[in-house]
Design a protein around this motif. Structure first.
Motif, PDB file in Angstrom:
ATOM      1  N   UNK A  62      74.618   6.178 -22.409  1.00 37.15           N
ATOM      2  CA  UNK A  62      75.824   6.824 -23.108  1.00 37.15           C
ATOM      3  C   UNK A  62      75.357   7.273 -24.606  1.00 37.15           C
ATOM      4  N   UNK A  63      75.465   8.375 -24.869  1.00 37.54           N
ATOM      5  CA  UNK A  63      75.182   8.679 -26.303  1.00 37.54           C
ATOM      6  C   UNK A  63      76.480   9.005 -27.107  1.00 37.54           C
ATOM      7  N   UNK A  64      76.920   7.852 -27.896  1.00 36.56           N
ATOM      8  CA  UNK A  64      78.222   7.623 -28.366  1.00 36.56           C
ATOM      9  C   UNK A  64      78.275   8.186 -29.705  1.00 36.56           C
ATOM     10  N   UNK A  65      79.238   9.253 -29.783  1.00 34.42           N
ATOM     11  CA  UNK A  65      79.497  10.019 -31.369  1.00 34.42           C
ATOM     12  C   UNK A  65      80.703   9.281 -31.783  1.00 34.42           C
ATOM     13  N   UNK A  66      80.310   8.265 -32.484  1.00 36.75           N
ATOM     14  CA  UNK A  66      81.398   7.442 -33.133  1.00 36.75           C
ATOM     15  C   UNK A  66      82.182   8.244 -34.172  1.00 36.75           C
ATOM     16  N   UNK A 282      61.331  13.355 -34.473  1.00 37.84           N
ATOM     17  CA  UNK A 282      60.959  12.194 -35.194  1.00 37.84           C
ATOM     18  C   UNK A 282      62.012  11.472 -36.178  1.00 37.84           C
ATOM     19  N   UNK A 283      62.973  11.111 -35.611  1.00 34.61           N
ATOM     20  CA  UNK A 283      64.123  10.422 -36.441  1.00 34.61           C
ATOM     21  C   UNK A 283      64.644   9.499 -35.434  1.00 34.61           C
ATOM     22  N   UNK A 284      65.530   8.670 -36.090  1.00 33.21           N
ATOM     23  CA  UNK A 284      66.046   7.566 -35.660  1.00 33.21           C
ATOM     24  C   UNK A 284      66.754   7.841 -34.296  1.00 33.21           C
ATOM     25  N   UNK A 285      67.700   8.934 -34.319  1.00 34.37           N
ATOM     26  CA  UNK A 285      68.325   9.456 -33.232  1.00 34.37           C
ATOM     27  C   UNK A 285      67.508   9.844 -31.969  1.00 34.37           C
ATOM     28  N   UNK A 286      66.476  10.751 -32.332  1.00 36.58           N
ATOM     29  CA  UNK A 286      65.759  11.321 -31.558  1.00 36.58           C
ATOM     30  C   UNK A 286      64.979  10.120 -30.659  1.00 36.58           C
ATOM     31  N   UNK A 287      64.108   9.429 -31.536  1.00 37.00           N
ATOM     32  CA  UNK A 287      63.569   8.294 -30.821  1.00 37.00           C
ATOM     33  C   UNK A 287      64.522   7.108 -30.019  1.00 37.00           C
ATOM     34  N   UNK A 288      65.491   6.950 -30.450  1.00 36.64           N
ATOM     35  CA  UNK A 288      66.412   6.241 -29.840  1.00 36.64           C
ATOM     36  C   UNK A 288      66.772   6.788 -28.592  1.00 36.64           C
ATOM     37  N   UNK A 289      66.918   8.066 -28.473  1.00 32.62           N
ATOM     38  CA  UNK A 289      67.137   8.630 -27.039  1.00 32.62           C
ATOM     39  C   UNK A 289      66.037   8.545 -26.170  1.00 32.62           C
ATOM     40  N   UNK A 290      64.702   8.642 -26.784  1.00 30.72           N
ATOM     41  CA  UNK A 290      63.448   8.550 -26.159  1.00 30.72           C
ATOM     42  C   UNK A 290      63.390   7.122 -25.411  1.00 30.72           C
ATOM     43  N   UNK A 291      63.767   6.288 -26.340  1.00 29.02           N
ATOM     44  CA  UNK A 291      63.680   4.971 -25.869  1.00 29.02           C
ATOM     45  C   UNK A 291      64.617   4.494 -24.738  1.00 29.02           C
ATOM     46  N   UNK A 301      69.754  -1.019 -16.767  1.00 29.25           N
ATOM     47  CA  UNK A 301      70.598  -0.220 -16.065  1.00 29.25           C
ATOM     48  C   UNK A 301      71.440   0.535 -17.007  1.00 29.25           C
ATOM     49  N   UNK A 302      71.699  -0.311 -18.045  1.00 26.18           N
ATOM     50  CA  UNK A 302      72.836   0.521 -19.110  1.00 26.18           C
ATOM     51  C   UNK A 302      72.189   0.682 -20.330  1.00 26.18           C
ATOM     52  N   UNK A 303      72.358   1.706 -21.133  1.00 19.44           N
ATOM     53  CA  UNK A 303      71.652   1.912 -22.364  1.00 19.44           C
ATOM     54  C   UNK A 303      73.081   2.669 -23.228  1.00 19.44           C
ATOM     55  N   UNK A 351      62.483  16.106 -15.798  1.00 16.07           N
ATOM     56  CA  UNK A 351      61.068  16.315 -15.580  1.00 16.07           C
ATOM     57  C   UNK A 351      60.463  15.018 -14.664  1.00 16.07           C
ATOM     58  N   UNK A 352      61.119  13.844 -14.988  1.00 15.19           N
ATOM     59  CA  UNK A 352      60.547  12.809 -14.577  1.00 15.19           C
ATOM     60  C   UNK A 352      61.176  12.279 -12.892  1.00 15.19           C
ATOM     61  N   UNK A 353      62.187  13.100 -12.461  1.00 17.52           N
ATOM     62  CA  UNK A 353      62.631  12.757 -11.145  1.00 17.52           C
ATOM     63  C   UNK A 353      63.652  11.807 -11.220  1.00 17.52           C
ATOM     64  N   UNK A 354      64.400  11.690 -12.363  1.00 18.50           N
ATOM     65  CA  UNK A 354      65.199  10.383 -12.537  1.00 18.50           C
ATOM     66  C   UNK A 354      66.625  11.110 -12.438  1.00 18.50           C
ATOM     67  N   UNK A 355      66.864  12.211 -12.270  1.00 18.76           N
ATOM     68  CA  UNK A 355      68.149  12.801 -12.433  1.00 18.76           C
ATOM     69  C   UNK A 355      69.107  12.125 -11.434  1.00 18.76           C
ATOM     70  N   UNK A 356      68.920  12.013 -10.247  1.00 18.35           N
ATOM     71  CA  UNK A 356      69.698  11.453  -9.397  1.00 18.35           C
ATOM     72  C   UNK A 356      70.266  10.109  -9.792  1.00 18.35           C
ATOM     73  N   UNK A 357      69.690   9.110 -10.253  1.00 16.74           N
ATOM     74  CA  UNK A 357      69.796   7.919 -10.826  1.00 16.74           C
ATOM     75  C   UNK A 357      70.036   7.605 -12.056  1.00 16.74           C
ATOM     76  N   UNK A 358      70.281   8.495 -12.662  1.00 18.38           N
ATOM     77  CA  UNK A 358      70.550   8.539 -14.149  1.00 18.38           C
ATOM     78  C   UNK A 358      71.513   9.431 -14.883  1.00 18.38           C
ATOM     79  N   UNK A 359      72.643   8.941 -15.095  1.00 16.75           N
ATOM     80  CA  UNK A 359      73.737   9.633 -15.648  1.00 16.75           C
ATOM     81  C   UNK A 359      73.909   9.634 -17.352  1.00 16.75           C
ATOM     82  N   UNK A 360      73.693  10.707 -17.933  1.00 26.32           N
ATOM     83  CA  UNK A 360      73.508  10.730 -19.387  1.00 26.32           C
ATOM     84  C   UNK A 360      74.720  11.419 -19.682  1.00 26.32           C
ATOM     85  N   UNK A 361      75.680  10.507 -20.684  1.00 23.86           N
ATOM     86  CA  UNK A 361      77.056  11.151 -21.110  1.00 23.86           C
ATOM     87  C   UNK A 361      77.091  11.009 -22.676  1.00 23.86           C
ATOM     88  N   UNK A 362      77.566  12.290 -23.167  1.00 25.54           N
ATOM     89  CA  UNK A 362      77.716  12.400 -24.488  1.00 25.54           C
ATOM     90  C   UNK A 362      78.977  12.741 -25.020  1.00 25.54           C
TER      91      UNK A 362
END
Length: 460
Positions: A62-66, A282-291, A301-303, A351-362
């Motif tokens: 979950x990318x939370x836009x507070x 190369x900023x906090x937001x981008x690297x946290x999404x990569x992490x 399971x949950x990030x 690209x890493x074949x994770x799209x079936x088991x990973x739900x990204x929400x913004x």
């Protein structure tokens, strides 16, 4: 399928705590790590049969836009609305015919086939905490605008943490980067919160999560204060003592997390292709999404990633009141960062074949008023939850679609009116949980996970 009625389980017969190993997770009071693992195991036992097994199953990022991103500047622009509504930004075409989004999201426009937009989410909660409560629990009417900001009902992440087994030993079930604005277990208790990592992954010194040891072990294990050194010295101490053999299984799990390589490897960005890191930004937001992607791929399971602002800029949230700042100036700063990081995350997951088991929400907890306000010549928008937009990608769900629509001015839905409880029912179903499963509260009253709502049919 009957709805299970599960009671909170208390773990009995545990061994006394030992001074040899006591740890806590940042942001989770003073419970020892071993105690937390016991509680997780008890919860997993209570939820047996409701979800998938360990080391498998769905995850959510979950990318939370507070503060609440305005739909009028992001995913539901109204170029034909009156001037006092439409704002300064223009819509652009995406790679899916008929879907248009903000001109300041060009990278996301190129991959619209990999996400779905909801444009008709609606609620009546007015404030930030109150709205977050509604969006994360499905329950309305709770007054939570004053400290300590704890819900009476468990939010979906606390509930999933309790009811689903860990995917991989040695990793937390839920990681929050770098904070969680509002969370609580309600009648589930407060033992299922996130493992909070406040450190900046863009920092060259970032290597491991912010695990903290109590002062006793810390003073014996490390005199230099660097957590990585604590890991190494603790490992050497363990190798030289037989005390570890006397620890119960949960203390040994805690020891595994502290001294093993699973958590360290998951949090280590140094091995990533520099081009991938550049793609995220190369900023906090981008690297946290990569992490976040690395953590899910490793077994978390949950990030949740809190994205309130662009580092170094004056904006501290997406709360674009006219009395605070110029909404268009701030959106021109924030949206390119969001565009780069989220598009990179979505492409990377696919690209890493994770799209079936990973739900990204913004998403955020609300939107802002379609009609512009003005303060001393400065444009802005005020709190508004009646017409919200959000983005979802992956989860094995049909992508490349828009669900719902708002009217010409963008101030209310006219098609597929959806409540937060419908969105949460979709998430619970995706996670393998019955959204209406009933649990007793502290007074033994039966309380459902959600009071109402059904999974969004276009997604499940």
């Amino acid at each position: 399928m009957p709805r299970p009625i599960l009671s909170p389980t208390r773990c009995e017969g545990t061994l006394p705590r030992r001074s040899f190993l006591r740890a806590s997770l940042t942001g989770l009071s003073t419970l020892g790590l071993a105690d937390l693992l016991r509680l997780e195991a008890a919860a997993a036992g209570a939820g047996a049969g409701m979800g998938t097994g360990p080391q498998s199953g769905p995850s959510i990022i979950l990318i939370w836009l507070w503060g609440g991103p305005s739909h009028m500047e992001t995913f539901d622009l109204k170029p034909d609305a009156p001037a006092e509504y439409r704002g300064e930004f223009n819509p652009i075409e995406t790679n899916v015919p008929g879907i248009v989004i903000s001109e300041h999201l060009p990278r996301l426009a190129k991959i619209a086939d990999k996400y779905a937009l909801i444009r008709s989410l609606s609620h009546d909660s007015p404030g930030h905490m109150n709205s977050t409560h509604t969006v994360m629990t499905g329950y309305t009417g709770e007054i939570v605008e004053t400290p300590p900001y704890k819900p009476k009902q468990p939010d979906i992440f606390q509930a999933a943490h309790k009811l689903l087994p860990s995917r991989l030993p040695g990793l937390p079930q839920w990681v929050a980067l770098p904070r969680v604005r509002y969370t609580g277990g309600g009648h589930f208790g407060e033992s299922f919160g996130p493992f909070v990592v406040t450190a900046d992954p863009n920092d060259p010194q970032f290597q491991v999560p912010a695990l903290s040891l109590d002062e006793g072990p810390r003073s014996r294990l490390s005199g230099r204060g660097r957590l990585l050194d604590d890991f190494e010295r603790m490992r050497r101490t363990v190798e030289q003592t037989e005390q570890v053999e006397s620890l119960d299984s949960f203390q040994q799990q805690a020891l595994t997390l502290l001294t093993g390589t699973t958590a360290r490897d998951a949090f280590d960005l140094s091995g990533e292709d520099p081009r991938i890191r550049d793609r995220y930004g190369r900023d906090e937001i981008g690297q946290r999404c990569l992490l976040a992607r690395r953590l899910v791929e490793s077994g978390v399971r949950l990030v949740t990633v809190d994205f309130p602002c662009v580092p170094g800029q004056k904006a501290f949230s997406w709360d674009d009141h006219a009395s605070v700042w110029n909404i268009f100036e701030q959106m021109k700063i924030r949206l390119p960062v969001l565009d780069r990081a989220v598009s990179a995350l979505i492409e990377d997951v696919h690209a890493r074949g994770m799209e079936r088991d990973t739900l990204v929400v913004v998403m955020g907890e609300m939107s802002h008023t379609p009609k512009l306000s003005n303060h001393q010549g400065q444009p802005g928008r005020e709190h508004w939850g009646k017409s919200m937009s959000l983005l979802l990608s992956g989860g094995g769900m049909p992508m490349g679609q828009v669900i719902g629509a708002t009217n010409r001015r963008g101030d209310e839905p006219v098609d597929r009116f959806l409540r937060p409880s419908d969105l949460l029912a979709t998430w619970y179903t995706y996670l393998g949980l019955d959204p209406h499963a009933i649990f007793p509260d502290q007074t033994n009253r039966p309380i459902p996970l959600l009071p109402h709502g059904e999974p969004i049919r276009e997604l499940v």
